[in-house]
Design a protein around this motif. Sequence first.
Motif, PDB file in Angstrom:
ATOM      1  N   ILE A  70       0.913  -0.954  -0.377  1.00  0.00           N
ATOM      2  CA  ILE A  70       0.436  -0.251  -0.201  1.00  0.00           C
ATOM      3  C   ILE A  70       0.642   1.161   0.217  1.00  0.00           C
ATOM      4  CG2 ILE A  70      -1.548   0.900   1.464  1.00  0.00           C
ATOM      5  CD1 ILE A  70      -2.677  -1.393   2.245  1.00  0.00           C
ATOM      6  N   GLU A  71       0.466   2.268  -0.702  1.00  0.00           N
ATOM      7  CA  GLU A  71       1.827   3.867  -1.232  1.00  0.00           C
ATOM      8  C   GLU A  71       1.030   4.428  -0.657  1.00  0.00           C
ATOM      9  OE1 GLU A  71       3.574   3.195  -4.675  1.00  0.00           O
ATOM     10  OE2 GLU A  71       4.840   1.316  -4.346  1.00  0.00           O
ATOM     11  N   GLY A  72       1.389   5.432  -0.709  1.00  0.00           N
ATOM     12  CA  GLY A  72       0.988   6.898  -0.698  1.00  0.00           C
ATOM     13  C   GLY A  72       0.532   7.543   0.625  1.00  0.00           C
ATOM     14  N   ILE A  73       0.846   6.628   1.649  1.00  0.00           N
ATOM     15  CA  ILE A  73       0.025   6.769   3.025  1.00  0.00           C
ATOM     16  C   ILE A  73       0.266   8.159   3.582  1.00  0.00           C
ATOM     17  CG2 ILE A  73      -0.165   6.016   5.628  1.00  0.00           C
ATOM     18  CD1 ILE A  73      -0.058   3.250   3.588  1.00  0.00           C
ATOM     19  N   LYS A  74       0.035   9.276   4.170  1.00  0.00           N
ATOM     20  CA  LYS A  74       0.514  10.420   4.794  1.00  0.00           C
ATOM     21  C   LYS A  74       0.661  10.302   6.152  1.00  0.00           C
ATOM     22  CE  LYS A  74       0.096  12.239   0.633  1.00  0.00           C
ATOM     23  NZ  LYS A  74       1.864  12.661  -0.041  1.00  0.00           N
ATOM     24  N   GLN A  75      -0.273   9.747   6.735  1.00  0.00           N
ATOM     25  CA  GLN A  75      -0.296   9.845   8.141  1.00  0.00           C
ATOM     26  C   GLN A  75       0.331   8.643   8.484  1.00  0.00           C
ATOM     27  OE1 GLN A  75      -2.491  12.528   8.790  1.00  0.00           O
ATOM     28  NE2 GLN A  75      -3.229  13.212   7.339  1.00  0.00           N
ATOM     29  N   THR A  76       0.769   8.727   9.742  1.00  0.00           N
ATOM     30  CA  THR A  76       1.432   7.333  10.367  1.00  0.00           C
ATOM     31  C   THR A  76       0.606   6.706  11.609  1.00  0.00           C
ATOM     32  OG1 THR A  76       1.316   8.867  12.891  1.00  0.00           O
ATOM     33  CG2 THR A  76       2.469   9.387  11.093  1.00  0.00           C
ATOM     34  N   GLU A  77      -0.683   5.852  10.408  1.00  0.00           N
ATOM     35  CA  GLU A  77      -1.387   4.788  10.552  1.00  0.00           C
ATOM     36  C   GLU A  77      -2.133   4.662   9.500  1.00  0.00           C
ATOM     37  OE1 GLU A  77      -5.791   6.421  12.179  1.00  0.00           O
ATOM     38  OE2 GLU A  77      -3.777   6.664  13.325  1.00  0.00           O
ATOM     39  N   TYR A  78      -2.471   3.352   9.460  1.00  0.00           N
ATOM     40  CA  TYR A  78      -3.347   2.992   8.492  1.00  0.00           C
ATOM     41  C   TYR A  78      -4.215   1.398   8.841  1.00  0.00           C
ATOM     42  CZ  TYR A  78      -4.576   1.396   4.090  1.00  0.00           C
ATOM     43  OH  TYR A  78      -5.206   1.393   2.725  1.00  0.00           O
ATOM     44  N   THR A  79      -5.319   1.160   8.171  1.00  0.00           N
ATOM     45  CA  THR A  79      -6.787   0.686   8.829  1.00  0.00           C
ATOM     46  C   THR A  79      -6.482  -0.686   7.140  1.00  0.00           C
ATOM     47  OG1 THR A  79      -7.532   1.684  10.364  1.00  0.00           O
ATOM     48  CG2 THR A  79      -8.941   0.074  10.036  1.00  0.00           C
ATOM     49  N   LEU A  80      -6.282  -1.707   8.021  1.00  0.00           N
ATOM     50  CA  LEU A  80      -6.437  -2.958   6.840  1.00  0.00           C
ATOM     51  C   LEU A  80      -7.633  -3.324   7.445  1.00  0.00           C
ATOM     52  CD1 LEU A  80      -2.984  -4.701   7.226  1.00  0.00           C
ATOM     53  CD2 LEU A  80      -3.743  -2.981   5.313  1.00  0.00           C
ATOM     54  N   THR A  81      -8.404  -3.938   6.607  1.00  0.00           N
ATOM     55  CA  THR A  81     -10.071  -4.323   6.293  1.00  0.00           C
ATOM     56  C   THR A  81     -10.312  -5.297   5.254  1.00  0.00           C
ATOM     57  OG1 THR A  81     -11.626  -2.985   5.238  1.00  0.00           O
ATOM     58  CG2 THR A  81     -10.910  -2.393   7.336  1.00  0.00           C
ATOM     59  N   GLY A  82     -10.568  -6.668   5.560  1.00  0.00           N
ATOM     60  CA  GLY A  82     -10.555  -7.275   4.610  1.00  0.00           C
ATOM     61  C   GLY A  82     -10.797  -8.771   4.809  1.00  0.00           C
ATOM     62  N   GLU A  83     -11.398  -9.974   4.106  1.00  0.00           N
ATOM     63  CA  GLU A  83     -11.989 -11.644   4.780  1.00  0.00           C
ATOM     64  C   GLU A  83     -11.169 -11.961   5.207  1.00  0.00           C
ATOM     65  OE1 GLU A  83     -13.358 -15.530   2.031  1.00  0.00           O
ATOM     66  OE2 GLU A  83     -13.280 -13.281   0.709  1.00  0.00           O
ATOM     67  N   GLY A  84     -10.685 -12.266   5.636  1.00  0.00           N
ATOM     68  CA  GLY A  84     -10.311 -13.640   6.644  1.00  0.00           C
ATOM     69  C   GLY A  84      -9.018 -12.690   7.875  1.00  0.00           C
ATOM     70  N   LEU A  85      -9.481 -11.806   7.535  1.00  0.00           N
ATOM     71  CA  LEU A  85      -7.912 -10.693   8.371  1.00  0.00           C
ATOM     72  C   LEU A  85      -8.164 -11.383  10.180  1.00  0.00           C
ATOM     73  CD1 LEU A  85      -8.033  -7.016   7.770  1.00  0.00           C
ATOM     74  CD2 LEU A  85      -6.397  -9.261   7.055  1.00  0.00           C
ATOM     75  N   GLY A  86      -9.240 -11.926  10.825  1.00  0.00           N
ATOM     76  CA  GLY A  86      -9.297 -12.944  12.168  1.00  0.00           C
ATOM     77  C   GLY A  86      -8.764 -13.516  11.858  1.00  0.00           C
ATOM     78  N   GLY A  87      -8.738 -14.527  11.323  1.00  0.00           N
ATOM     79  CA  GLY A  87      -8.628 -16.005  11.033  1.00  0.00           C
ATOM     80  C   GLY A  87      -6.614 -16.233  10.214  1.00  0.00           C
ATOM     81  N   HIS A  88      -5.426 -15.027  10.306  1.00  0.00           N
ATOM     82  CA  HIS A  88      -4.385 -15.443  10.344  1.00  0.00           C
ATOM     83  C   HIS A  88      -3.524 -14.288  11.170  1.00  0.00           C
ATOM     84  CE1 HIS A  88      -4.946 -17.627   6.540  1.00  0.00           C
ATOM     85  NE2 HIS A  88      -6.395 -16.693   6.202  1.00  0.00           N
TER      86      HIS A  88
END
Length: 374
Positions: free
Chosen positions: A143-161
């Motif tokens: 993921i490129e171009g992040i201007k802030q010092t935090e980022y939230t990842l969302t998506g299927e299956g993040l809770g299982g890995h």
Amino acid sequence: MQNQLAACTKALESSEELLETANQTLEGAENHDFHQAAKQIKDSVTMAPAFRLSLKAKVSDNMSHLMVDFAQERRMLQSLKFLPVPSAPEIDMAESLVADNCVTLAWRMPDEDSKIDHYVLEYRKTNFEGPPRVKEDQPWMVIEGIKQTEYTLTGEGLGGHLLTAAPPAGASGLTVPRAPSPAFMFRLDASTCHQNLKVEELSVEWDAMGGKVNPPPPHTHDRGVPTPQGSRGSAGDTLIDGGDHYWEVRYDRDSKAFGVGVAYRTLGKFDQLGKTSSSWCVHLNNWLQVSFTAKHNNKAKALDVPVPDCIGVYCIFPEGFLSFYNARTKQLLHTFKARFTQPVLPAFMVWCGSFHVYSGLQVPSTVKCLQKRN
């Protein structure tokens, strides 16, 4: 400045090649050919594309040796100024959060640096703690171009890995633990679905031409127990025999009929979801007129709520609760209070349409709160 540096580098490389050629030519030339060879060398050097940029080739009066003036290039190289490499960002564990199928990563710079324009985040799912392993199949996502010092990842299956992530500029990797609530992972069992359904892992599409004149006999699990093959139905491949689990399903709004719920694996091959005592579901009927109902044991209760396009299913097996939510707004649609006497399977039904299932999800905190309140 970069173009000038590239030009200097190219010129220096060309000069080395030309000087080597000149020396070889001069050493091999006879006395009477000396002046002619020197003239050819001078012409080659002068006409070389790299030297036409800025370098000046010179030959001594008696043509005994060849000289190239690099004074201008030396001044250009000496005037170059390079920005210092920024320090590596540090993960802020106190501000990083894993919740509701999202992973929020926060980081900070050890020193203030006003010249940083943006950050690049790399992450990938993994089932192993510690550093990345060579044979892991999950690719790194960027993921490129992040201007802030935090980022939230969302998506299927993040809770299982587990999630391995790192901010840019050489920062050390971070392994984010699995979400605190268990993630229910399952796939659709293509071998036991209705013959008119085309199944690809978690996606199902109605195929009117997929049926056969003579339908195959019902598939069975171990000990000869028939699997749920209800009319136009499909089931998950993982039994629920304890705990609380959550999954979502998004369906095509143009489907003539759609149902989602749970069923015992003893559901008959031609039994319809919700019409027997061994299945519970919410059912949408788009045929002739629209109806949205909760169905169990051939009894239907009309649901006076807007019909969502994505439904969340929350099953608390020990207590016998089966709740359905609008997956977008988390509005409660209906709750069954049952007494499960055997394990259940996620079950689905579609006619002239399609749907996609999202497994490996945490139970959203909003859903947990609503369930307790209700």
